[in-house]
Design a protein around this motif. Structure first.
Motif, PDB file in Angstrom:
ATOM      1  N   GLU A 160       0.846  -1.213   0.000  1.00 40.62           N
ATOM      2  CA  GLU A 160       0.000   0.000   0.000  1.00 40.62           C
ATOM      3  C   GLU A 160       0.876   1.256   0.000  1.00 40.62           C
ATOM      4  O   GLU A 160       0.652   2.184  -0.770  1.00 40.62           O
ATOM      5  CB  GLU A 160      -0.903   0.017   1.246  1.00 40.62           C
ATOM      6  CG  GLU A 160      -1.980  -1.046   1.251  1.00 40.62           C
ATOM      7  CD  GLU A 160      -3.350  -0.543   0.805  1.00 40.62           C
ATOM      8  OE1 GLU A 160      -3.474   0.660   0.511  1.00 40.62           O
ATOM      9  OE2 GLU A 160      -4.276  -1.371   0.755  1.00 40.62           O
ATOM     10  N   LYS A 161       1.878   1.288   0.871  1.00 45.37           N
ATOM     11  CA  LYS A 161       2.746   2.468   0.984  1.00 45.37           C
ATOM     12  C   LYS A 161       3.640   2.617  -0.242  1.00 45.37           C
ATOM     13  O   LYS A 161       3.853   3.738  -0.720  1.00 45.37           O
ATOM     14  CB  LYS A 161       3.584   2.370   2.269  1.00 45.37           C
ATOM     15  CG  LYS A 161       4.420   3.615   2.565  1.00 45.37           C
ATOM     16  CD  LYS A 161       3.543   4.834   2.786  1.00 45.37           C
ATOM     17  CE  LYS A 161       4.372   6.072   3.118  1.00 45.37           C
ATOM     18  NZ  LYS A 161       3.541   7.293   3.195  1.00 45.37           N
TER      19      LYS A 161
ATOM     20  N   GLU B  83       1.495   4.165  -2.905  1.00 49.21           N
ATOM     21  CA  GLU B  83       1.204   5.578  -2.607  1.00 49.21           C
ATOM     22  C   GLU B  83       2.409   6.444  -2.988  1.00 49.21           C
ATOM     23  O   GLU B  83       2.261   7.493  -3.643  1.00 49.21           O
ATOM     24  CB  GLU B  83       0.893   5.703  -1.110  1.00 49.21           C
ATOM     25  CG  GLU B  83       0.521   7.097  -0.654  1.00 49.21           C
ATOM     26  CD  GLU B  83       0.453   7.190   0.880  1.00 49.21           C
ATOM     27  OE1 GLU B  83       0.983   8.178   1.426  1.00 49.21           O
ATOM     28  OE2 GLU B  83      -0.114   6.267   1.505  1.00 49.21           O
TER      29      GLU B  83
END
Length: 388
Positions: free
Chosen positions: A260-261, A264
């Protein structure tokens, strides 16, 4: 645990506890296992009972890691290998016979390309490539002896995105074994089996480990095909080390939150690069400018951590950029916590001719950026000073 969410079974799928009641799975650094008596040994070797015999065949740490990937991909079975290339080679070597034919997307990892062009022809196995932009015409490349339809998506390093649903239907129509390298997306972002893939392969060295520590590979998919791959591997020996499996299984506990990071950060990096005057072109699956943006949004949860961009000034521009980099690492690996920049034309794909590189979209100034988990402002600042 059947109905639990991805993050939960990534953490809670574990080997059975020993008499010591450990909370975290221990390391099983043993080459072999013992039997209670002659009958136990006979029945185990006859596969009448599930039992570890020898760590080249199976090991508790390797089984735990494999079971997690099988669940994540929605597969029936799996086998883990020493490296990603061991997984790819063993899968092909198991499923192909002399005289068979492969249809593959042209943009594939350099070592996979070498298998297709240098080694498989020795055994009278030929490969026909199709370009990503010509994907809708893939059927014209299928021959009576075609056995496998193979692709990566997103591709390495051109970041092309191929429509898994479309290829799944083509494979079914022509009774082909559909194999997908899902390394760049990971099972968290994309599950090719949902779209008809028969076997999914990974280099676990990349985002699955995620910290640049150990090598590993895995193939998961249909039980009948994995059984054959297992028998091939058990006799040829490309097994995953129990230590690496232990590391990788722990890595899977944080895969979702890490990816997820990564995604992003990667999207912010891609948006920065797209706006920079010294960058000719930026490719990232979740940029609206990507030619397959809609396909990426359909089959991927997020865009992944790899951004490809074309620097003005060709090969010299690419080298000059690498020489100016301060924080980001210059390495051939990807999927690390640390941001890595690679110039494929002079490194990972240097064995290809200029013509072959251009055919797969690797231009002289192409840079592949594996966006890490540092503060995104620091990543962008380093890229900016090197580009400026």
């Amino acid at each position: 645990m059947e109905n639990e969410n991805f993050e939960t079974f990534a953490i809670r799928t574990q080997t059975e506890r020993t008499q010591f009641d450990e909370h975290s799975t221990p390391l099983y650094l043993t080459s072999s296992f013992i039997f209670q008596d002659a009958e136990d040994m006979r029945a185990s070797f006859a596969e009448e009972k599930p039992k570890n015999l020898y760590s080249r065949f199976s090991n508790p740490n390797v089984t735990e890691f494999t079971d997690k990937i099988v669940k994540m991909e929605g597969a029936e079975a799996g086998y883990a290998f020493a490296t990603g290339m061991a997984a790819i080679y063993s899968t092909f070597a198991t499923l192909l016979n002399a005289g068979d034919h492969i249809v593959s997307c042209q943009s594939v990892f350099g070592s996979t390309h070498t298998l297709f062009t240098k080694y498989f022809p020795k055994w009278n196995i030929e490969t026909t490539y199709f370009k990503a932009e010509d994907a809708e015409n893939v059927e014209k490349y299928i021959q009576p002896n075609t056995k496998i339809l193979y692709l990566e998506t997103p591709t390495n390093p051109a970041i092309e995105v191929l429509d898994l649903e479309f290829f799944g239907k083509i494979a079914k129509k022509h009774n082909l074994i559909f194999i997908v390298d899902n390394c760049f997306a990971t099972p968290y972002l994309q599950q090719p089996i949902k779209y008809g893939a028969d076997v999914v392969v990974h280099s676990a060295t990349k985002l699955i480990d995620g910290q640049g520590r150990v090598l590993g590979g895995v193939a998961v998919g249909r039980e009948d095909l994995i059984r054959e791959i297992y028998l091939f591997a058990r006799n040829t020996g490309p097994a995953m080390s129990p230590f690496n499996a232990w590391v990788l299984s722990k890595s899977l506990e944080t895969l979702a939150i890490r990816v997820e990071k990564h995604c992003e950060n990667a999207l912010k990096v891609a948006e920065f690069l797209e706006s920079h005057p010294n960058v000719e072109l930026t490719k990232y699956p979740f940029l609206p400018s990507h030619p397959s943006y809609e396909v990426a949004k359909k089959q991927m949860k997020l865009g992944g951590n790899i951004v490809a961009f074309e620097i003005k000034g060709g090969i010299e521009g690419g080298r000059n950029f690498l020489d100016k980099i301060k924080m980001c690492s210059l390495s051939a690996n990807l999927g690390d916590t640390r941001t890595i920049v690679t110039h494929p034309a002079s490194t990972t794909h240097s064995k290809l001719s200029d013509e072959e590189r251009n055919e797969v979209g690797i231009t002289a100034g192409l840079v592949r950026c594996s966006v890490g988990l540092e503060n995104v402002d620091d990543i962008i600042a380093d890229l900016k000073q090197a580009l400026d």
